[in-house]
Scaffold this motif. Structure first.
Motif, PDB file in Angstrom:
ATOM      1  N   VAL A 273      62.378  85.059  74.098  1.00 35.38           N
ATOM      2  CA  VAL A 273      63.506  84.860  73.167  1.00 35.38           C
ATOM      3  C   VAL A 273      64.837  84.641  73.898  1.00 35.38           C
ATOM      4  O   VAL A 273      65.066  85.206  74.963  1.00 35.38           O
ATOM      5  CB  VAL A 273      63.699  86.067  72.215  1.00 35.38           C
TER       6      VAL A 273
ATOM      7  N   ILE B  71      68.574  97.558  70.621  1.00 32.95           N
ATOM      8  CA  ILE B  71      69.220  96.477  69.888  1.00 32.95           C
ATOM      9  C   ILE B  71      70.207  97.111  68.905  1.00 32.95           C
ATOM     10  O   ILE B  71      70.091  98.316  68.612  1.00 32.95           O
ATOM     11  CB  ILE B  71      68.185  95.607  69.136  1.00 32.95           C
TER      12      ILE B  71
ATOM     13  N   HIS C  85      68.388  87.921  81.705  1.00 27.77           N
ATOM     14  CA  HIS C  85      68.127  86.640  81.020  1.00 27.77           C
ATOM     15  C   HIS C  85      68.422  85.472  81.970  1.00 27.77           C
ATOM     16  O   HIS C  85      69.404  85.524  82.731  1.00 27.77           O
ATOM     17  CB  HIS C  85      69.080  86.462  79.839  1.00 27.77           C
TER      18      HIS C  85
ATOM     19  N   LEU D 181      68.369  88.796  64.478  1.00 26.52           N
ATOM     20  CA  LEU D 181      67.822  90.108  64.842  1.00 26.52           C
ATOM     21  C   LEU D 181      66.602  90.433  63.968  1.00 26.52           C
ATOM     22  O   LEU D 181      65.585  90.933  64.467  1.00 26.52           O
ATOM     23  CB  LEU D 181      68.922  91.156  64.640  1.00 26.52           C
TER      24      LEU D 181
ATOM     25  N   GLY E 191      67.727  85.571  72.407  1.00 22.98           N
ATOM     26  CA  GLY E 191      68.522  86.761  72.074  1.00 22.98           C
ATOM     27  C   GLY E 191      69.911  86.372  71.599  1.00 22.98           C
ATOM     28  O   GLY E 191      70.333  85.225  71.766  1.00 22.98           O
ATOM     29  N   PRO E 192      70.633  87.324  71.008  1.00 25.71           N
ATOM     30  CA  PRO E 192      71.924  86.995  70.392  1.00 25.71           C
ATOM     31  C   PRO E 192      73.120  87.058  71.340  1.00 25.71           C
ATOM     32  O   PRO E 192      74.244  86.839  70.910  1.00 25.71           O
ATOM     33  CB  PRO E 192      72.055  88.064  69.310  1.00 25.71           C
ATOM     34  N   PHE E 193      72.909  87.333  72.635  1.00 25.00           N
ATOM     35  CA  PHE E 193      74.058  87.569  73.514  1.00 25.00           C
ATOM     36  C   PHE E 193      74.310  86.442  74.513  1.00 25.00           C
ATOM     37  O   PHE E 193      75.011  86.628  75.503  1.00 25.00           O
ATOM     38  CB  PHE E 193      73.900  88.915  74.235  1.00 25.00           C
TER      39      PHE E 193
ATOM     40  N   VAL F 125      61.280  93.534  70.252  1.00 24.35           N
ATOM     41  CA  VAL F 125      61.242  92.125  69.809  1.00 24.35           C
ATOM     42  C   VAL F 125      59.998  91.393  70.333  1.00 24.35           C
ATOM     43  O   VAL F 125      59.913  90.179  70.225  1.00 24.35           O
ATOM     44  CB  VAL F 125      62.540  91.365  70.169  1.00 24.35           C
TER      45      VAL F 125
ATOM     46  N   HIS G 123      65.891  94.008  81.567  1.00 19.23           N
ATOM     47  CA  HIS G 123      65.623  92.602  81.918  1.00 19.23           C
ATOM     48  C   HIS G 123      66.904  91.879  82.272  1.00 19.23           C
ATOM     49  O   HIS G 123      68.001  92.315  81.910  1.00 19.23           O
ATOM     50  CB  HIS G 123      64.941  91.881  80.749  1.00 19.23           C
TER      51      HIS G 123
ATOM     52  N   TYR H 147      76.181  94.361  76.278  1.00 18.71           N
ATOM     53  CA  TYR H 147      76.626  93.084  76.843  1.00 18.71           C
ATOM     54  C   TYR H 147      78.143  92.997  76.696  1.00 18.71           C
ATOM     55  O   TYR H 147      78.712  93.584  75.754  1.00 18.71           O
ATOM     56  CB  TYR H 147      75.964  91.919  76.089  1.00 18.71           C
TER      57      TYR H 147
ATOM     58  N   TYR I 121      67.663  99.128  76.800  1.00 20.40           N
ATOM     59  CA  TYR I 121      68.761  99.354  75.852  1.00 20.40           C
ATOM     60  C   TYR I 121      68.289  99.128  74.415  1.00 20.40           C
ATOM     61  O   TYR I 121      67.316  98.412  74.187  1.00 20.40           O
ATOM     62  CB  TYR I 121      69.957  98.432  76.174  1.00 20.40           C
TER      63      TYR I 121
HETATM   64  C1  BEZ Z   1      68.462  90.517  74.122  1.00 23.60           C
HETATM   65  O1  BEZ Z   1      67.637  90.632  74.983  1.00 23.60           O
HETATM   66  O2  BEZ Z   1      69.601  90.318  74.488  1.00 23.60           O
HETATM   67  C2  BEZ Z   1      68.057  90.647  72.686  1.00 23.60           C
HETATM   68  C3  BEZ Z   1      67.007  89.898  72.203  1.00 23.60           C
HETATM   69  C4  BEZ Z   1      66.637  90.021  70.875  1.00 23.60           C
HETATM   70  C5  BEZ Z   1      67.317  90.896  70.030  1.00 23.60           C
HETATM   71  C6  BEZ Z   1      68.375  91.646  70.531  1.00 23.60           C
HETATM   72  C7  BEZ Z   1      68.745  91.540  71.875  1.00 23.60           C
END
Ligand code: BEZ
Ligand code: FE
Length: 303
Positions: free
Chosen positions: A100, A195, A219, A73, A102-104, A247, A217, A157, A193
């Motif tokens: 990216v 972070i 993913h 993050l 992302g963490p999910f 981000v 968005h 998520y 949303y």
């Molecule tokens: C996301 O899109 O899920 C995400 C990407 C980077 C940091 C936090 C969430």
């Protein structure tokens, strides 16, 4: 005894790496020390500021769990993740842009049949997503696994919820492209949303008077053999955070005009309760190789 001044200290630390067997490690360590020392000199860093930085990084580490990666993050909000993405994807003429992970991302799921509603039981405005995976000249790529995931109407998520261990996956799935490179599914329209802000990264966002929002968005991770794995999002046109994504992940080509529709059927001929939304976005894959990323949190057993 050798005594160093402000400037020759840097050269001495760099020399200390002289015998590093791996040339890449030697190069990375040398450049890191040079940049860090420059930062200290340019800012006249005080003891208090240096101690704050050590404490901040310590708290960042303590915030990490098997399902929460505060360092990723931090990298994301400082633009480092997007910079690593940029320097590794300099030549993508004609191919879909990347962004990216992302963490999910939780990784592999059992493939779902085309048309599946991945939002079963979740409130929100209905959306139909249709897509095609091709090479750079438009040849369809068949049998390609495509992982999709997005946040719910409240901006969370499934993997962020305590019930994730008990419930099946929601708002995520895997689709396999058909002979014409196509796949399609039903879901809800995602919203913008924040972070996670309950850790040191959130503290930094607040202290610097930034907002924590990501524009809406979906993913996608497209993993076709013989092509570079494609990690990207499709953003919803009109979102008010498109220009200020926390981000820095938005690229013009990834913004899709999602249409509001009132037809009584969706593109696969099945009934729709109006109004609904249609997202159409095609992915162009760049020939190459590379491993798809490993998820931070593995998919659930019943996924
Ligand atoms: C996301 O899109 O899920 C995400 C990407 C980077 C940091 C936090 C969430
Ligand atoms: Fe996301």
């Amino acid at each position: 005894m050798t005594q160093f001044n402000e400037t020759d200290l840097t050269a001495a630390v760099v020399r200390s790496f002289d015998d590093t067997p791996d040339p890449r490690v030697k190069f990375l360590m040398t450049e890191l020390v040079k940049s860090l020392h420059d930062f200290v000199r340019r800012t006249d860093l005080t003891f208090e500021e240096w101690a704050y930085a050590i404490d901040f990084l310590t708290r960042t580490g303590h915030k990490c769990t098997p399902t929460r990666q505060e360092f990723i993050l931090l990298s994301d909000v400082l633009g480092v993740s997007m910079l690593v993405d940029a320097v590794n994807h300099r030549e993508r003429e004609g191919a879909t842009q990347t962004t990216v992970l992302g963490p999910f991302y939780v990784g592999e799921h059992k493939p779902m049949s085309h048309g599946t509603d991945i939002s079963a039981g979740i409130d929100g405005e209905r959306m139909f997503v249709q897509s095609r995976v091709t090479d750079l000249v438009g040849k369809p790529l068949a049998n390609v696994p495509v992982d999709v995931w997005h946040a719910d109407d409240d901006g969370f998520y499934d993997s962020q919820k305590p019930s994730y261990d008990k419930n099946g996956p929601s708002l995520r799935g895997r689709f396999i492209t058909d002979a014409d490179g196509r796949f399609f599914f039903r879901t809800i329209l995602p919203c913008s949303y924040p972070i996670p802000t309950d850790g040191p990264v959130g503290e930094m966002i607040l202290q610097t008077a930034r907002h924590p929002m990501r524009p809406a968005h979906v993913h996608f991770l497209v993993n076709a053999p013989g092509y570079e794995p494609l990690i990207t999002h499709v953003f919803i046109d009109g979102d008010k955070y498109l220009d200020t994504d926390v981000v820095f992940g938005v690229k013009d080509d990834l913004v899709s005009k999602v249409e509001k529709r009132t037809d009584p059927v969706m593109p696969d001929g099945k009934p729709a309760s109006a109004p609904w939304h249609l997202m159409t976005y095609d992915f162009r894959m760049k020939p190459g190789s590379g491993a798809a990323p490993q998820p931070m949190m593995p998919a659930k057993e019943n996924a």
